[in-house]
Design an enzyme around this catalytic site. Structure first.
Site, PDB file in Angstrom:
ATOM      1  N   ARG A 122      39.399  59.411  35.918  1.00 32.94           N
ATOM      2  CA  ARG A 122      40.637  59.671  35.187  1.00 32.94           C
ATOM      3  C   ARG A 122      40.874  58.590  34.138  1.00 32.94           C
ATOM      4  O   ARG A 122      40.610  57.413  34.388  1.00 32.94           O
ATOM      5  CB  ARG A 122      41.828  59.687  36.163  1.00 32.94           C
ATOM      6  CG  ARG A 122      42.096  61.040  36.748  1.00 32.94           C
ATOM      7  CD  ARG A 122      43.050  61.058  37.899  1.00 32.94           C
ATOM      8  NE  ARG A 122      44.274  60.275  37.778  1.00 32.94           N
ATOM      9  CZ  ARG A 122      45.243  60.266  38.682  1.00 32.94           C
ATOM     10  NH1 ARG A 122      45.113  61.007  39.780  1.00 32.94           N
ATOM     11  NH2 ARG A 122      46.320  59.541  38.527  1.00 32.94           N
ATOM     12  N   LYS A 180      48.287  59.166  48.653  1.00 29.05           N
ATOM     13  CA  LYS A 180      49.341  60.192  48.676  1.00 29.05           C
ATOM     14  C   LYS A 180      48.741  61.585  48.456  1.00 29.05           C
ATOM     15  O   LYS A 180      49.064  62.518  49.175  1.00 29.05           O
ATOM     16  CB  LYS A 180      50.389  59.915  47.582  1.00 29.05           C
ATOM     17  CG  LYS A 180      51.078  58.572  47.703  1.00 29.05           C
ATOM     18  CD  LYS A 180      52.120  58.377  46.625  1.00 29.05           C
ATOM     19  CE  LYS A 180      51.560  58.359  45.215  1.00 29.05           C
ATOM     20  NZ  LYS A 180      50.698  57.193  44.891  1.00 29.05           N
ATOM     21  N   ARG A 199      50.309  50.737  35.745  1.00 30.12           N
ATOM     22  CA  ARG A 199      50.894  51.661  36.745  1.00 30.12           C
ATOM     23  C   ARG A 199      51.421  50.882  37.943  1.00 30.12           C
ATOM     24  O   ARG A 199      52.485  51.184  38.480  1.00 30.12           O
ATOM     25  CB  ARG A 199      49.836  52.680  37.200  1.00 30.12           C
ATOM     26  CG  ARG A 199      49.526  53.714  36.132  1.00 30.12           C
ATOM     27  CD  ARG A 199      48.174  54.351  36.360  1.00 30.12           C
ATOM     28  NE  ARG A 199      48.123  55.164  37.554  1.00 30.12           N
ATOM     29  CZ  ARG A 199      46.999  55.493  38.179  1.00 30.12           C
ATOM     30  NH1 ARG A 199      45.824  55.052  37.747  1.00 30.12           N
ATOM     31  NH2 ARG A 199      47.034  56.243  39.260  1.00 30.12           N
ATOM     32  N   ARG A 223      37.623  55.905  42.223  1.00 28.93           N
ATOM     33  CA  ARG A 223      37.978  57.324  42.398  1.00 28.93           C
ATOM     34  C   ARG A 223      37.278  58.197  41.359  1.00 28.93           C
ATOM     35  O   ARG A 223      37.153  57.833  40.197  1.00 28.93           O
ATOM     36  CB  ARG A 223      39.492  57.509  42.260  1.00 28.93           C
ATOM     37  CG  ARG A 223      39.887  58.987  42.268  1.00 28.93           C
ATOM     38  CD  ARG A 223      41.346  59.201  42.471  1.00 28.93           C
ATOM     39  NE  ARG A 223      42.156  58.566  41.460  1.00 28.93           N
ATOM     40  CZ  ARG A 223      43.486  58.526  41.504  1.00 28.93           C
ATOM     41  NH1 ARG A 223      44.123  59.072  42.520  1.00 28.93           N
ATOM     42  NH2 ARG A 223      44.172  57.936  40.557  1.00 28.93           N
ATOM     43  N   ARG A 266      60.226  58.384  41.043  1.00 32.00           N
ATOM     44  CA  ARG A 266      59.563  57.117  40.738  1.00 32.00           C
ATOM     45  C   ARG A 266      60.513  56.069  40.186  1.00 32.00           C
ATOM     46  O   ARG A 266      60.085  54.981  39.837  1.00 32.00           O
ATOM     47  CB  ARG A 266      58.492  57.329  39.684  1.00 32.00           C
ATOM     48  CG  ARG A 266      57.342  58.098  40.239  1.00 32.00           C
ATOM     49  CD  ARG A 266      56.178  57.993  39.300  1.00 32.00           C
ATOM     50  NE  ARG A 266      55.235  58.982  39.714  1.00 32.00           N
ATOM     51  CZ  ARG A 266      53.952  58.752  39.887  1.00 32.00           C
ATOM     52  NH1 ARG A 266      53.444  57.582  39.638  1.00 32.00           N
ATOM     53  NH2 ARG A 266      53.162  59.701  40.286  1.00 32.00           N
TER      54      ARG A 266
HETATM   55  P1  AP5 Z   1      44.531  59.310  46.233  1.00 26.46           P
HETATM   56  O1  AP5 Z   1      44.863  60.162  47.409  1.00 26.46           O
HETATM   57  O2  AP5 Z   1      44.045  60.013  45.002  1.00 26.46           O
HETATM   58  O3  AP5 Z   1      45.730  58.289  45.886  1.00 26.46           O
HETATM   59  P2  AP5 Z   1      47.192  58.519  45.383  1.00 26.46           P
HETATM   60  O4  AP5 Z   1      48.099  57.701  46.232  1.00 26.46           O
HETATM   61  O5  AP5 Z   1      47.513  59.983  45.237  1.00 26.46           O
HETATM   62  O6  AP5 Z   1      47.123  57.784  43.960  1.00 26.46           O
HETATM   63  P3  AP5 Z   1      47.367  58.284  42.498  1.00 26.46           P
HETATM   64  O7  AP5 Z   1      46.674  57.281  41.609  1.00 26.46           O
HETATM   65  O8  AP5 Z   1      46.946  59.709  42.281  1.00 26.46           O
HETATM   66  O9  AP5 Z   1      48.874  58.152  42.368  1.00 26.46           O
HETATM   67  P4  AP5 Z   1      49.654  58.022  41.109  1.00 26.46           P
HETATM   68  O10 AP5 Z   1      51.006  58.008  41.648  1.00 26.46           O
HETATM   69  O11 AP5 Z   1      49.321  56.919  40.186  1.00 26.46           O
HETATM   70  O12 AP5 Z   1      49.169  59.254  40.223  1.00 26.46           O
HETATM   71  P5  AP5 Z   1      49.843  60.642  39.912  1.00 26.46           P
HETATM   72  O13 AP5 Z   1      48.742  61.605  39.763  1.00 26.46           O
HETATM   73  O14 AP5 Z   1      50.972  60.944  40.837  1.00 26.46           O
HETATM   74  O15 AP5 Z   1      43.420  58.254  46.698  1.00 26.46           O
HETATM   75  C1  AP5 Z   1      42.882  57.291  45.794  1.00 26.46           C
HETATM   76  C2  AP5 Z   1      41.398  57.020  46.117  1.00 26.46           C
HETATM   77  O16 AP5 Z   1      41.290  56.384  47.392  1.00 26.46           O
HETATM   78  C3  AP5 Z   1      40.533  58.294  46.196  1.00 26.46           C
HETATM   79  O17 AP5 Z   1      39.300  57.992  45.619  1.00 26.46           O
HETATM   80  C4  AP5 Z   1      40.397  58.573  47.709  1.00 26.46           C
HETATM   81  O18 AP5 Z   1      39.171  59.195  47.993  1.00 26.46           O
HETATM   82  C5  AP5 Z   1      40.485  57.175  48.294  1.00 26.46           C
HETATM   83  N1  AP5 Z   1      41.190  57.120  49.590  1.00 26.46           N
HETATM   84  C6  AP5 Z   1      42.354  57.765  49.933  1.00 26.46           C
HETATM   85  N2  AP5 Z   1      42.707  57.451  51.199  1.00 26.46           N
HETATM   86  C7  AP5 Z   1      41.770  56.563  51.649  1.00 26.46           C
HETATM   87  C8  AP5 Z   1      41.609  55.853  52.881  1.00 26.46           C
HETATM   88  N3  AP5 Z   1      42.492  55.980  53.901  1.00 26.46           N
HETATM   89  N4  AP5 Z   1      40.541  55.032  53.007  1.00 26.46           N
HETATM   90  C9  AP5 Z   1      39.644  54.869  51.971  1.00 26.46           C
HETATM   91  N5  AP5 Z   1      39.744  55.532  50.779  1.00 26.46           N
HETATM   92  C10 AP5 Z   1      40.800  56.352  50.625  1.00 26.46           C
HETATM   93  O19 AP5 Z   1      50.528  60.338  38.486  1.00 26.46           O
HETATM   94  C11 AP5 Z   1      49.739  60.160  37.313  1.00 26.46           C
HETATM   95  C12 AP5 Z   1      50.638  59.880  36.118  1.00 26.46           C
HETATM   96  O20 AP5 Z   1      51.509  61.010  35.873  1.00 26.46           O
HETATM   97  C13 AP5 Z   1      51.614  58.705  36.254  1.00 26.46           C
HETATM   98  O21 AP5 Z   1      50.995  57.465  35.953  1.00 26.46           O
HETATM   99  C14 AP5 Z   1      52.678  59.091  35.219  1.00 26.46           C
HETATM  100  O22 AP5 Z   1      52.248  58.848  33.906  1.00 26.46           O
HETATM  101  C15 AP5 Z   1      52.787  60.593  35.415  1.00 26.46           C
HETATM  102  N6  AP5 Z   1      53.813  60.944  36.419  1.00 26.46           N
HETATM  103  C16 AP5 Z   1      53.624  61.550  37.631  1.00 26.46           C
HETATM  104  N7  AP5 Z   1      54.787  61.700  38.286  1.00 26.46           N
HETATM  105  C17 AP5 Z   1      55.746  61.195  37.470  1.00 26.46           C
HETATM  106  C18 AP5 Z   1      57.147  61.036  37.593  1.00 26.46           C
HETATM  107  N8  AP5 Z   1      57.821  61.419  38.691  1.00 26.46           N
HETATM  108  N9  AP5 Z   1      57.819  60.454  36.564  1.00 26.46           N
HETATM  109  C19 AP5 Z   1      57.190  60.058  35.450  1.00 26.46           C
HETATM  110  N10 AP5 Z   1      55.856  60.165  35.278  1.00 26.46           N
HETATM  111  C20 AP5 Z   1      55.134  60.727  36.276  1.00 26.46           C
END
Ligand code: AP5
Length: 219
Positions: A153, A15, A164, A120, A86
């Site tokens: 992270r 994402k 998660r 990552r 979410r």
């Molecule tokens: P990446 O693009 O970083 O993946 P992502 O889908 O963004 O995954 P996240 O882990 O960041 O999502 P998340 O929802 O858990 O975290 P967030 O920061 O939103 O790609 C991942 C890896 O794969 C990278 O190394 C990349 O290089 C590789 N990659 C990507 N595409 C690829 C491909 N096609 N092929 C091969 N490799 C690839 O949230 C973090 C925390 O914040 C949550 O756990 C929660 O505690 C809090 N939070 C955030 N939003 C909310 C909310 N709305 N409500 C409550 N808590 C929240």
């Protein structure tokens, strides 16, 4: 017209990776709730700090998120919203304050999520994302963009990854059904297990075919 896009998918689906590209291609804001929270991990709220929840892989309370997302979206006429909603309460709140053109769902298996999150690495200074196997930096541990230090992270440790994903399948996946069954907002799924450029090509075609394009008089 500037696209208003909600991007969803399990942890590690890409994402963040694809939102960055989309925001640049359409010149709109990448609103990432995870990014905003990471920049405010130690902020004291009546529910404690965001970091206390994030490091365990738990969701930050809905009240905190509502204030964050409302301020971040403001009156923007285009955005890529990454990380919100979410759960059902967040989806209903978003229905009240925003009117997205499209929900994009990036699909990957649980095995792929785990593999990607485990490898990552992020830059401490500019936030650029790498993967030790799929997208390594030129020099191990050093950011290609700014020379900053790369780190893993806190919530990419195995126990937090497990928590998660559990929350994703229990609380976030049903939000997709909410959009499909209870709103008129189109939901488009993309195969996130392809290479990043191919994922982006698919996403771009979906945006072009879904978001109203400017008429000649608007040019
Ligand atoms: P990446 O693009 O970083 O993946 P992502 O889908 O963004 O995954 P996240 O882990 O960041 O999502 P998340 O929802 O858990 O975290 P967030 O920061 O939103 O790609 C991942 C890896 O794969 C990278 O190394 C990349 O290089 C590789 N990659 C990507 N595409 C690829 C491909 N096609 N092929 C091969 N490799 C690839 O949230 C973090 C925390 O914040 C949550 O756990 C929660 O505690 C809090 N939070 C955030 N939003 C909310 C909310 N709305 N409500 C409550 N808590 C929240």
């Amino acid at each position: 017209m500037n696209p208003r896009i909600v991007i969803m998918g399990p942890q590690g689906a890409g994402k963040g990776t694809q939102s960055e590209r989309l925001a640049e291609a359409y010149d709109v804001e990448h609103v990432t709730t995870g990014g905003i929270l990471r920049a405010n991990k130690d902020l004291e709220t009546e529910h404690g700090t965001p970091g206390e929840y994030m490091d365990r892989g738990e969701l930050v309370p809905d009240e905190v998120m509502a204030a964050i997302v409302e301020e971040a979206l403001g009156s923007r006429d285009g955005y890529v919203l990454d990380g919100y909603p979410r759960n059902r309460a967040q989806a209903e709140y978003l229905d009240e304050i925003a009117d997205p053109h499209l929900v994009l769902l990036i699909e990957v298996s649980e095995e792929v999520s785990i593999e990607r999150l485990s490898g990552r690495r992020e830059c401490r200074d500019c936030g650029a994302t790498y993967h030790v196997d799929f997208d390594p930096p030129a020099e191990s541990g050093v950011c290609d963009v700014c020379g900053g230090e790369l780190f893993r992270r806190e919530d990419d440790e195995p126990e937090a990854i497990r928590r998660r994903l559990e929350i994703y399948y229990d609380e976030t996946e049903p939000v997709v059904a909410h959009y499909r069954e209870e709103t008129d907002i189109p939901v488009k799924s993309v195969d996130g297990e392809q290479p990043p450029d191919d994922v982006f090509d698919d996403i771009e075609s979906m945006v072009e075919s879904t978001v109203p394009q400017p008429s000649a008089s608007e040019d």
